[in-house]
Design a protein around this motif. Structure first.
Motif, PDB file in Angstrom:
ATOM      1  N   GLU A  31      24.440   9.806 -55.529  1.00 15.44           N
ATOM      2  CA  GLU A  31      25.403   9.389 -54.518  1.00 15.44           C
ATOM      3  C   GLU A  31      26.001   7.941 -54.729  1.00 15.44           C
ATOM      4  N   LYS A  32      25.006   6.902 -54.960  1.00 14.78           N
ATOM      5  CA  LYS A  32      25.169   5.681 -54.748  1.00 14.78           C
ATOM      6  C   LYS A  32      25.374   5.046 -56.207  1.00 14.78           C
ATOM      7  N   ASN A  33      24.820   5.975 -57.184  1.00 12.96           N
ATOM      8  CA  ASN A  33      24.665   5.535 -58.674  1.00 12.96           C
ATOM      9  C   ASN A  33      24.005   4.494 -58.778  1.00 12.96           C
ATOM     10  N   GLU A  34      22.624   4.261 -58.093  1.00 16.12           N
ATOM     11  CA  GLU A  34      21.854   3.063 -58.387  1.00 16.12           C
ATOM     12  C   GLU A  34      20.649   3.265 -57.959  1.00 16.12           C
ATOM     13  N   TRP A  35      19.591   2.706 -57.969  1.00 13.85           N
ATOM     14  CA  TRP A  35      18.255   2.739 -57.760  1.00 13.85           C
ATOM     15  C   TRP A  35      17.913   2.264 -56.121  1.00 13.85           C
ATOM     16  N   ILE A  36      17.442   3.296 -55.524  1.00 14.94           N
ATOM     17  CA  ILE A  36      17.237   2.690 -54.072  1.00 14.94           C
ATOM     18  C   ILE A  36      15.716   3.195 -53.702  1.00 14.94           C
ATOM     19  N   GLU A  37      15.361   2.223 -52.744  1.00  9.04           N
ATOM     20  CA  GLU A  37      13.866   2.330 -52.163  1.00  9.04           C
ATOM     21  C   GLU A  37      13.606   3.591 -51.658  1.00  9.04           C
ATOM     22  N   ARG A  38      12.447   4.104 -51.912  1.00  8.75           N
ATOM     23  CA  ARG A  38      11.896   5.523 -51.268  1.00  8.75           C
ATOM     24  C   ARG A  38      11.236   5.120 -49.734  1.00  8.75           C
ATOM     25  N   ASP A  39      11.171   5.987 -49.086  1.00 10.90           N
ATOM     26  CA  ASP A  39      10.622   5.900 -47.748  1.00 10.90           C
ATOM     27  C   ASP A  39       9.501   6.899 -47.649  1.00 10.90           C
TER      28      ASP A  39
END
Length: 571
Positions: free
Chosen positions: A476-484
């Motif tokens: 969706e954001k087309n980037e790496w995001i931190e996992r929770d």
């Protein structure tokens, strides 16, 4: 005739007395010898009796329900295993000490001059680290640290007012806002490192060079710390290569000197234990120490003079100094400490700055060395780092680790598998209950980070290098995001569940955690992103990696990694 008779009688009498004297002396010698033999026999009997009693005592754990790790020396226990190489051939001494004889909860007991507990559970380690900051230092190590870093060094202080005061000054100077001001310096040093390596590659027809990455990482770390902490340029990089100035060489010598003299095998070596002996090595030690202390003293004195002059300009200019031009006062760590420190003598500041430089220099260099080595095994991970770096690292020198999420995850995963500090210890300030195992007050506890961070109790598939346990790709954001870890398992197709950041104890925890962890992560992340943006790295696996033990660190002695310039498509 009469004279000859009297002379003969005299000689016979003298001979008789001489013979009697000799017989008398022989009796005395015999008695002394027999007494010595009896004493020797009694000593041997006492020695074996004492050894058996001590061995029996040291083989019994003082903690009910725990088994004492076998195989220790009758007098020194397992100290050789704790302070020696982690591995010799196929033998892993840390597995023997901390894993093989641990109970179901990961708790074991060994002997290092005294009974010592160890834990493998991150939950237990956090409990201990947050409960107490007490740490009993080794006297021999403490002696050499103080000799080089100064009497007021906080590295091995067990706590107290002075330790809290000094740590408070450094901690406040390394807040997130303060480090944001240092970002441009970190990027400047990273670009200088990349430029030096790029020029070396361009000299070669195939655009490939092989360099000792340990040396490169140490130069980058020293250059960065020099500018951030002191505002001083060590001139480690030039347009023609990676260099070491005379000051940098002196600093590197002192870093190696402390563990060399503190090695248990050097205890009985007077050439290393006595600094006053006129040996070639000691003469060099005093020469190199003089260079470092002269540099620090001159920089500190100049900074103090500038701050004093600024403070005397009057109320209006003083308000500008503490308000509008605070950035000028805080442009490096030293000027900030001078502004906030109550004990601002040159001597105390010199000890403090030496401690900061020594503590951060090698640990950050080890982190960069290991992450580059680990990436040589995973070209796909290198590609992800390169893509992120080329997307984020444009011309903005304010990029931080929050922007380079995948690169940061790679560094965290490398530090998890190869922590810069392989073990730490505490002494319980009060009785601690670890799920039914009661640790008495004052008991020493060892936390073997090199085993805890690869234990399946704390991380899924703990021995594997998997950066996506920390981040995931968001379509969706087309980037790496931190996992929770509280809400994610493998719902997005990841190979492992999200890791709990609280279990990542590479920087320790509690009151004695790494005060420079933010700066270290920023340095390592920017350095790796800058390198991955321009280079691919590889390693000849046929070459064995020679590891080196230095106090609580375990890292490659030399590591020749190949750097190959990337093309514009990051292939």
């Amino acid at each position: 005739s009469g004279h000859h008779q009297r002379l003969q009688v005299h000689r016979e009498r003298q001979g008789g007395r001489t013979m009697t004297s000799l017989l008398f002396d022989t009796d005395k010698v015999g008695k002394v010898v027999s007494d010595l033999v009896l004493l020797l026999v009694a000593s041997v009997i006492f020695f074996f009796w004492f050894r058996s009693k001590l061995r029996q005592k040291n083989s019994i754990s003082p903690i009910p329900g725990l088994e004492m790790v076998p195989g220790g020396h009758w007098l020194f226990g397992h100290i050789k295993h704790l302070t020696g190489p982690l591995k010799v051939g196929d033998t892993d001494y840390f597995d023997h000490l901390f894993v093989d004889y641990a109970n179901e909860q990961g708790i074991s007991c060994a002997y290092y001059f005294e009974p010592v507990l160890s834990v493998l559970s991150a939950k237990h380690a956090r409990t201990i680290l947050r409960q107490t900051s007490m740490r009993k230092s080794v006297k021999m190590v403490n002696r050499h640290v103080r000799q080089t870093l100064g009497q007021q060094s906080l590295v091995f202080q067990s706590g107290g007012t002075d330790w809290k005061r000094q740590r408070g000054h450094v901690q406040y100077a390394l807040t997130a806002n303060a480090i944001a001001e240092y970002n441009s310096i970190i990027h400047e040093c990273a670009n200088a490192m990349v430029t030096a390596l790029t020029n070396l590659c361009k000299v070669e027809s195939n655009g490939l060079i092989e360099v000792d990455v340990v040396h490169v990482a140490q130069c980058f770390t020293l250059e960065t710390f020099g500018k951030i902490a002191l505002g001083h340029d060590f001139h480690c990089f030039s347009s023609t290569g990676v260099l070491r100035s005379r000051e940098a060489e002196a600093f590197a010598f002192l870093v190696n000197d402390i563990p060399k003299r503190s090695n248990p095998r050097a205890i009985l070596n007077p050439m290393l234990q006595m600094y006053s002996l006129p040996t070639t090595y000691n003469r060099r030690y005093w020469e190199e120490r003089g260079i470092v202390e002269s540099l620090l003293s001159s920089v500190i004195q100049r900074s103090k003079d500038e701050f004093t002059a600024s403070s005397k300009r009057g109320s209006s200019e003083s308000s500008n100094c503490t308000g509008g031009s605070s950035k000028k006062i805080r442009d490096n760590l030293l000027t900030h400490i001078i502004r906030t420190s109550t004990d601002d003598s040159v001597e105390s500041l010199t000890d403090m700055m030496k401690t900061i430089l020594f503590a951060g220099y090698e640990t950050t260099a080890i982190t960069i060395t290991f992450v580059l080595y680990n990436l040589t095994k995973y070209p796909e991970f290198q590609k992800h780092c390169c893509e992120e770096a080329r997307r984020i690292l444009q011309k903005d020198n304010n990029v931080t680790i929050s922007d380079l999420r995948y690169t940061r995850a790679v560094i965290m995963e490398s530090m998890r598998l190869n922590p810069t500090v392989i073990w730490t210890s505490r002494n319980s300030a009060k009785a601690i209950d670890l799920d039914g195992v009661i640790i008495p007050k004052g008991f020493r506890i060892v936390i073997p980070l090199t085993k805890l961070l690869v234990d399946d109790r704390n991380f899924e598939r703990a021995k594997e290098f998997i950066p996506t346990r920390w981040v995931r790709w968001s379509t969706e954001k087309n980037e790496w995001i931190e996992r929770d870890h509280r809400h994610e398992s493998t719902d997005h197709g990841e190979v492992v569940s999200a890791a709990d950041p609280a279990n990542f104890l590479a920087f320790s925890d509690g009151a004695r955690d790494c005060v420079g962890k933010r700066l270290a992560m920023n340095e390592s992340t920017v350095a790796l992103a800058s390198l991955m943006k321009h280079f691919k790295v590889s390693y000849d696996e046929s070459k064995p990696v020679e590891m080196k033990r230095r106090l609580t660190s375990w890292f490659p002695h030399e590591l020749d990694i190949k750097f190959h310039l990337r093309d514009d498509n990051a292939e």
